[in-house]
Write an enzyme that holds these catalytic residues in place. Structure first.
Site, PDB file in Angstrom:
ATOM      1  N   SER A 253      -6.027  -1.121   9.286  1.00 18.30           N
ATOM      2  CA  SER A 253      -4.735  -1.561   8.660  1.00 18.30           C
ATOM      3  C   SER A 253      -3.694  -0.240   8.949  1.00 18.30           C
ATOM      4  O   SER A 253      -4.069   0.717   8.661  1.00 18.30           O
ATOM      5  CB  SER A 253      -5.122  -1.662   7.065  1.00 18.30           C
TER       6      SER A 253
ATOM      7  N   HIS B 190      -4.662  -4.894  11.470  1.00 17.81           N
ATOM      8  CA  HIS B 190      -4.554  -5.566   9.932  1.00 17.81           C
ATOM      9  C   HIS B 190      -3.032  -5.069   9.725  1.00 17.81           C
ATOM     10  O   HIS B 190      -2.793  -3.989   9.465  1.00 17.81           O
ATOM     11  CB  HIS B 190      -5.552  -5.137   9.348  1.00 17.81           C
TER      12      HIS B 190
ATOM     13  N   ASP C  68      -0.274  -5.155   7.111  1.00 19.35           N
ATOM     14  CA  ASP C  68      -0.150  -5.627   5.621  1.00 19.35           C
ATOM     15  C   ASP C  68       1.374  -5.778   5.324  1.00 19.35           C
ATOM     16  O   ASP C  68       2.307  -4.970   5.338  1.00 19.35           O
ATOM     17  CB  ASP C  68      -0.627  -4.229   4.835  1.00 19.35           C
TER      18      ASP C  68
ATOM     19  N   MET D  18       4.022  -7.364   2.978  1.00 18.58           N
ATOM     20  CA  MET D  18       4.514  -7.242   1.454  1.00 18.58           C
ATOM     21  C   MET D  18       5.924  -7.563   1.161  1.00 18.58           C
ATOM     22  O   MET D  18       6.987  -6.885   1.950  1.00 18.58           O
ATOM     23  CB  MET D  18       4.065  -5.763   0.902  1.00 18.58           C
TER      24      MET D  18
ATOM     25  N   HIS E 164      -1.694  -9.938   7.277  1.00 16.52           N
ATOM     26  CA  HIS E 164      -2.122 -10.270   5.779  1.00 16.52           C
ATOM     27  C   HIS E 164      -0.953 -10.338   4.945  1.00 16.52           C
ATOM     28  O   HIS E 164      -0.155  -9.377   4.675  1.00 16.52           O
ATOM     29  CB  HIS E 164      -2.949  -9.073   5.484  1.00 16.52           C
TER      30      HIS E 164
ATOM     31  N   MET F  73       0.842 -10.614   1.930  1.00 16.88           N
ATOM     32  CA  MET F  73       0.983 -10.379   0.665  1.00 16.88           C
ATOM     33  C   MET F  73       2.499 -10.748   0.253  1.00 16.88           C
ATOM     34  O   MET F  73       3.236 -10.157  -0.422  1.00 16.88           O
ATOM     35  CB  MET F  73       0.690  -9.031   0.167  1.00 16.88           C
TER      36      MET F  73
ATOM     37  N   MET G  73     -10.353  -9.026  -1.339  1.00 19.63           N
ATOM     38  CA  MET G  73      -9.726  -7.652  -1.849  1.00 19.63           C
ATOM     39  C   MET G  73     -10.681  -6.874  -2.642  1.00 19.63           C
ATOM     40  O   MET G  73     -11.050  -7.624  -3.770  1.00 19.63           O
ATOM     41  CB  MET G  73      -8.398  -8.136  -2.530  1.00 19.63           C
TER      42      MET G  73
ATOM     43  N   GLY H 263      -1.092  -3.938  -2.854  1.00 20.45           N
ATOM     44  CA  GLY H 263       0.069  -3.429  -2.957  1.00 20.45           C
ATOM     45  C   GLY H 263       0.204  -2.014  -2.299  1.00 20.45           C
ATOM     46  O   GLY H 263       1.173  -1.874  -1.947  1.00 20.45           O
TER      47      GLY H 263
ATOM     48  N   GLY I  35      -2.121   1.167  -0.044  1.00 21.04           N
ATOM     49  CA  GLY I  35      -3.463   1.913   0.510  1.00 21.04           C
ATOM     50  C   GLY I  35      -3.701   2.847  -0.237  1.00 21.04           C
ATOM     51  O   GLY I  35      -3.184   3.077  -1.081  1.00 21.04           O
TER      52      GLY I  35
ATOM     53  N   ASP J 271     -11.328  -5.837   2.198  1.00 17.63           N
ATOM     54  CA  ASP J 271     -10.148  -5.241   2.489  1.00 17.63           C
ATOM     55  C   ASP J 271      -9.614  -4.524   1.126  1.00 17.63           C
ATOM     56  O   ASP J 271      -9.522  -5.033   0.123  1.00 17.63           O
ATOM     57  CB  ASP J 271      -8.796  -6.421   2.529  1.00 17.63           C
ATOM     58  N   GLY J 272      -9.660  -3.165   1.438  1.00 15.76           N
ATOM     59  CA  GLY J 272      -9.161  -2.186   0.290  1.00 15.76           C
ATOM     60  C   GLY J 272     -10.374  -1.153  -0.132  1.00 15.76           C
ATOM     61  O   GLY J 272     -11.327  -1.452  -0.622  1.00 15.76           O
ATOM     62  N   GLY J 273     -10.038  -0.055   0.206  1.00 19.14           N
ATOM     63  CA  GLY J 273     -10.929   1.353  -0.329  1.00 19.14           C
ATOM     64  C   GLY J 273     -12.074   1.266   0.577  1.00 19.14           C
ATOM     65  O   GLY J 273     -13.107   1.792   0.067  1.00 19.14           O
TER      66      GLY J 273
HETATM   67  C1  DX5 Z   1      -3.630  -3.356   0.380  1.00 16.04           C
HETATM   68  C2  DX5 Z   1      -3.904  -3.743   1.686  1.00 16.04           C
HETATM   69  C3  DX5 Z   1      -5.287  -3.202   2.300  1.00 16.04           C
HETATM   70  C4  DX5 Z   1      -5.646  -1.819   2.229  1.00 16.04           C
HETATM   71  C5  DX5 Z   1      -5.436  -0.935   3.481  1.00 16.04           C
HETATM   72  O1  DX5 Z   1      -2.715  -4.174  -0.418  1.00 16.04           O
HETATM   73  O2  DX5 Z   1      -4.111  -5.064   1.804  1.00 16.04           O
HETATM   74  O3  DX5 Z   1      -5.113  -3.504   3.822  1.00 16.04           O
HETATM   75  O4  DX5 Z   1      -5.111  -1.138   1.081  1.00 16.04           O
HETATM   76  O5  DX5 Z   1      -5.674   0.534   3.035  1.00 16.04           O
HETATM   77  P1  DX5 Z   1      -6.973   1.216   2.515  1.00 16.04           P
HETATM   78  O6  DX5 Z   1      -8.028   1.042   3.505  1.00 16.04           O
HETATM   79  O7  DX5 Z   1      -6.488   2.806   2.320  1.00 16.04           O
HETATM   80  O8  DX5 Z   1      -7.188   0.708   1.215  1.00 16.04           O
HETATM   81 ZN    ZN Z   2      -4.713  -5.779   3.820  1.00 14.13          ZN
END
Ligand code: DX5
Ligand code: ZN
Length: 230
Positions: free
Chosen positions: A10, A35, A37, A39, A68, A70, A139, A144, A146, A177-179
């Site tokens: 990402s 990836h 992101d 938004m 992705h 959002m 998710m 929203g 990272g 996806d996320g953390g």
């Molecule tokens: C959040 C994103 C993710 C993600 C990437 O809305 O969709 O792709 O947070 O960042 P990390 O790996 O730091 O969580």
């Molecule tokens: Zn994402």
């Protein structure tokens, strides 16, 4: 069924002042996909990038772009993200548009569809679309930003989706996806994820990303051999 972890970089936490270099760094580091992101400030309270950015970095790599979205209105923008160079266009089941219509639009634009669901959205919400998508993106943070913490309470939903996909023999990749980082990737992969999205875990590293990518893969598979799907 044997699975191998695929690392998707990402770029949300990359240096946006050097985005092409950052994409190259991920490519040279051995990630499996990029990836992006997207938004819109409506679906989530952050604004990041649009088709123009996807197009600007497209020539940088041959890796597949997972866009992705959002965004509240994926139906309105699917074609533009397709034209900009996305390979897989992932929209949210919670968005304003009817999922089947969004899938139709993505396919009409010659690209493959993916569907994403937020932590509080039950797996049943995407069940009607499983036969039509190439990727389900689970998710493990509220979308929203990272750098958030992995929500372990989502792992049972991930495992149930893994079981559904395997039981029905669906040709679907399951994304997380996320953390996702060295401490959490075992639960993401062990819980059933194939495509492991890593943002800050990658871009918190300067220079060569290959050691970090290798460490993430090792952390996933090593712990996976004995981790429970909890
Ligand atoms: C959040 C994103 C993710 C993600 C990437 O809305 O969709 O792709 O947070 O960042 P990390 O790996 O730091 O969580
Ligand atoms: Zn994402």
């Amino acid at each position: 069924m044997s699975r191998s972890p695929r690392i998707s970089a990402s770029i949300l936490n990359a240096d946006f002042g050097r985005l092409a270099d950052e994409v190259r760094r991920a490519d040279e580091g051995g990630v499996d996909s990029i990836h992006l992101d997207v938004m819109d400030g409506h679906f989530v309270d952050n604004i990041t990038m649009g088709p123009v950015v996807v197009g600007a970095i497209r020539p940088t790599t041959q890796l597949r772009f997972h866009s992705h979205l959002m965004i509240a209105r994926p139906l309105r923008y699917a074609e533009r993200f397709a034209e900009a160079g996305s390979d897989l266009i992932v929209f949210h089941v919670e968005a304003d548009d009817e999922p089947a219509a969004v899938i139709n639009a993505i396919e009409a634009a010659g690209k493959r569809p993916g569907i994403a669901l937020n932590p509080e959205t039950p797996a049943a919400a995407i069940d009607p679309y499983l036969e039509r998508v190439d990727l389900v993106l689970v998710m493990t943070v509220n979308p929203g930003w990272g750098g958030q913490s992995f929500m372990g309470e989502v792992v049972p939903k991930l495992a149930s989706l893994r079981d559904t996909i395997d039981r029905r023999g669906l040709p679907i990749e399951l994304g997380v996806d996320g953390g996702v980082n060295l401490d959490t990737i075992a639960r993401a992969f062990g819980g059933g994820g194939d495509v492991l999205v890593t943002g800050s875990a990658l871009y918190s590293t300067d220079g060569d990303l290959a050691p970090t990518v290798a460490a993430l893969r090792a952390a996933a598979t090593t712990a996976h051999s004995d981790s429970e799907r909890t």
